[in-house]
Design a protein around this motif. Sequence first.
Motif, PDB file in Angstrom:
ATOM      1  N   ARG A 105     -40.043 120.053  51.987  1.00  0.00           N
ATOM      2  CA  ARG A 105     -39.694 121.261  52.740  1.00  0.00           C
ATOM      3  C   ARG A 105     -38.175 121.399  52.839  1.00  0.00           C
ATOM      4  O   ARG A 105     -37.624 122.473  52.607  1.00  0.00           O
ATOM      5  CB  ARG A 105     -40.303 121.174  54.139  1.00  0.00           C
ATOM      6  CG  ARG A 105     -40.215 122.476  54.911  1.00  0.00           C
ATOM      7  CD  ARG A 105     -40.315 122.257  56.392  1.00  0.00           C
ATOM      8  NE  ARG A 105     -41.499 121.522  56.805  1.00  0.00           N
ATOM      9  CZ  ARG A 105     -42.675 122.092  57.050  1.00  0.00           C
ATOM     10  NH1 ARG A 105     -42.825 123.363  56.908  1.00  0.00           N
ATOM     11  NH2 ARG A 105     -43.689 121.369  57.428  1.00  0.00           N
TER      12      ARG A 105
ATOM     13  N   HIS B 141     -50.351 124.546  38.240  1.00  0.00           N
ATOM     14  CA  HIS B 141     -49.101 123.794  38.050  1.00  0.00           C
ATOM     15  C   HIS B 141     -48.968 123.385  36.589  1.00  0.00           C
ATOM     16  O   HIS B 141     -47.933 123.559  35.970  1.00  0.00           O
ATOM     17  CB  HIS B 141     -49.120 122.524  38.898  1.00  0.00           C
ATOM     18  CG  HIS B 141     -48.923 122.768  40.338  1.00  0.00           C
ATOM     19  ND1 HIS B 141     -47.714 123.089  40.874  1.00  0.00           N
ATOM     20  CD2 HIS B 141     -49.779 122.729  41.363  1.00  0.00           C
ATOM     21  CE1 HIS B 141     -47.841 123.246  42.170  1.00  0.00           C
ATOM     22  NE2 HIS B 141     -49.090 123.035  42.490  1.00  0.00           N
TER      23      HIS B 141
ATOM     24  N   ILE C 225     -53.416 117.324  51.960  1.00  0.00           N
ATOM     25  CA  ILE C 225     -53.080 116.534  53.140  1.00  0.00           C
ATOM     26  C   ILE C 225     -52.541 117.440  54.246  1.00  0.00           C
ATOM     27  O   ILE C 225     -52.469 117.038  55.394  1.00  0.00           O
ATOM     28  CB  ILE C 225     -52.071 115.401  52.840  1.00  0.00           C
ATOM     29  CG1 ILE C 225     -50.723 115.968  52.409  1.00  0.00           C
ATOM     30  CG2 ILE C 225     -52.622 114.450  51.803  1.00  0.00           C
ATOM     31  CD1 ILE C 225     -49.636 114.935  52.500  1.00  0.00           C
TER      32      ILE C 225
ATOM     33  N   LEU D 205     -43.764 115.185  52.516  1.00  0.00           N
ATOM     34  CA  LEU D 205     -43.898 116.623  52.702  1.00  0.00           C
ATOM     35  C   LEU D 205     -42.649 117.214  53.348  1.00  0.00           C
ATOM     36  O   LEU D 205     -42.145 118.261  52.929  1.00  0.00           O
ATOM     37  CB  LEU D 205     -45.127 116.897  53.575  1.00  0.00           C
ATOM     38  CG  LEU D 205     -45.680 118.304  53.654  1.00  0.00           C
ATOM     39  CD1 LEU D 205     -47.179 118.202  53.878  1.00  0.00           C
ATOM     40  CD2 LEU D 205     -45.062 119.078  54.787  1.00  0.00           C
TER      41      LEU D 205
ATOM     42  N   VAL E  80     -47.426 124.072  52.126  1.00  0.00           N
ATOM     43  CA  VAL E  80     -46.359 124.003  53.104  1.00  0.00           C
ATOM     44  C   VAL E  80     -45.855 125.414  53.386  1.00  0.00           C
ATOM     45  O   VAL E  80     -45.668 126.188  52.456  1.00  0.00           O
ATOM     46  CB  VAL E  80     -45.185 123.170  52.552  1.00  0.00           C
ATOM     47  CG1 VAL E  80     -44.199 122.863  53.650  1.00  0.00           C
ATOM     48  CG2 VAL E  80     -45.671 121.918  51.891  1.00  0.00           C
ATOM     49  N   ALA E  81     -45.642 125.717  54.659  1.00  0.00           N
ATOM     50  CA  ALA E  81     -45.025 126.992  55.002  1.00  0.00           C
ATOM     51  C   ALA E  81     -43.537 126.754  55.179  1.00  0.00           C
ATOM     52  O   ALA E  81     -43.129 125.905  55.956  1.00  0.00           O
ATOM     53  CB  ALA E  81     -45.624 127.539  56.287  1.00  0.00           C
TER      54      ALA E  81
ATOM     55  N   MET F  82     -47.852 122.305  46.935  1.00  0.00           N
ATOM     56  CA  MET F  82     -47.099 121.203  46.341  1.00  0.00           C
ATOM     57  C   MET F  82     -48.065 120.209  45.723  1.00  0.00           C
ATOM     58  O   MET F  82     -49.057 119.843  46.334  1.00  0.00           O
ATOM     59  CB  MET F  82     -46.277 120.473  47.408  1.00  0.00           C
ATOM     60  CG  MET F  82     -45.333 121.374  48.171  1.00  0.00           C
ATOM     61  SD  MET F  82     -43.785 121.491  47.316  1.00  0.00           S
ATOM     62  CE  MET F  82     -42.730 122.134  48.609  1.00  0.00           C
TER      63      MET F  82
ATOM     64  N   GLU G 218     -50.764 124.623  55.747  1.00  0.00           N
ATOM     65  CA  GLU G 218     -50.117 125.445  56.768  1.00  0.00           C
ATOM     66  C   GLU G 218     -50.380 126.917  56.535  1.00  0.00           C
ATOM     67  O   GLU G 218     -49.921 127.759  57.290  1.00  0.00           O
ATOM     68  CB  GLU G 218     -48.615 125.151  56.784  1.00  0.00           C
ATOM     69  CG  GLU G 218     -48.337 123.729  57.224  1.00  0.00           C
ATOM     70  CD  GLU G 218     -46.883 123.331  57.067  1.00  0.00           C
ATOM     71  OE1 GLU G 218     -46.075 124.185  56.665  1.00  0.00           O
ATOM     72  OE2 GLU G 218     -46.577 122.168  57.343  1.00  0.00           O
ATOM     73  N   LEU G 219     -51.119 127.233  55.489  1.00  0.00           N
ATOM     74  CA  LEU G 219     -51.436 128.632  55.224  1.00  0.00           C
ATOM     75  C   LEU G 219     -52.685 129.050  55.980  1.00  0.00           C
ATOM     76  O   LEU G 219     -52.775 130.173  56.485  1.00  0.00           O
ATOM     77  CB  LEU G 219     -51.613 128.844  53.726  1.00  0.00           C
ATOM     78  CG  LEU G 219     -52.024 130.238  53.240  1.00  0.00           C
ATOM     79  CD1 LEU G 219     -51.122 131.302  53.817  1.00  0.00           C
ATOM     80  CD2 LEU G 219     -51.981 130.304  51.730  1.00  0.00           C
TER      81      LEU G 219
END
Lengths: 193, 125
Positions: free
Chosen positions: A157, B40, B104, A153, A103-104, A144, B107-108
């Motif tokens: 965020r 993790h 899923i 998600l 996630v950004a 994550m 975004e990177l």
Amino acid sequence: MSRLQAPLTRRERLRSRITAVIGLVLVWDLLWGDFSLLNTVFGVLVATAILVVFPLPPVKFGGRLRPVGVVRFAARFLFDLVVASFQVALLAFRPGRPTNAIVAVRLRVPSDLNMTLVAEAVSLVPGSLIAEADHQTGTLYIHMLGVRDEAHLERLRAGVLLLEARLIRAIGSDEELRKVSAPRAGDREESPS
Amino acid sequence: MTLQGVLDAVAAVCMIAGALLSLAAGVALLRFPDLLSRMHAAAKPQVLGLLLMLTGCAIRIATVVDITTMVLIAVFQLATAPVAAHMVGRAAYRDGHTRTDLLIADELAPDMEKFADAPSDPPPP
């Protein structure tokens, strides 16, 4: 060592040096387990010598400490740490593979100190790990663990942004506080793909 | 029950919980599919596990010198674990050691070219 980006005034530099000395003396006393005057004086000497030989990069701290905010941040952080630890432990023993996501999250206060502290806190809470950080835009890319679906998600965020807001309420300046309290205009919109 | 008995019980609970969390971290290390997920496990449940273990020890030992050392261990664990995890995770992602089929959302990936020649990378000789 680059001194290019050091717009610190004399007073700010002095303050950050004194903070560093206090921190090092505290470590020294804790290591010896001895808080006597003599030990502390010697600790100050050692700390000063270390800082002369290995000067720390300047850190700009524009905010101020708010005790209530600090306590609230610490309490919530411990709570998150415990809950998430058991969640990841459960995930470890449950059959099947967890699905993950990167996630950004664009922070609202992109200062070095804020980015570092948010990244530390996010990383310490199990289930989230910083994969990459963009210094220019103040964006953290967070891996994550065990993300179920798009809604989950988005909740995660929002959780990171709430953590940032709690941190700013603990140590931020008034201006930073306004930034995290106001709804953001330039919000990055992600359409579910 | 005496005060000492209560303290012993609290210490025992802390130590067992800490040990179980560390066990979970070990199991996760074996079972998770790719390097990022394993980071993790390596970085997290074990942090709380160690904190609980130190708390248990501090209650049982209860001498100032040992407790101050344990406080330092806890502080440095909290300060360094995320940094280590980040450095390994960052390297792993750049080298493509990520199971993208288990993500899923990523975004990177679209922003990755920004980091292609980041100034933090050493220049070629």
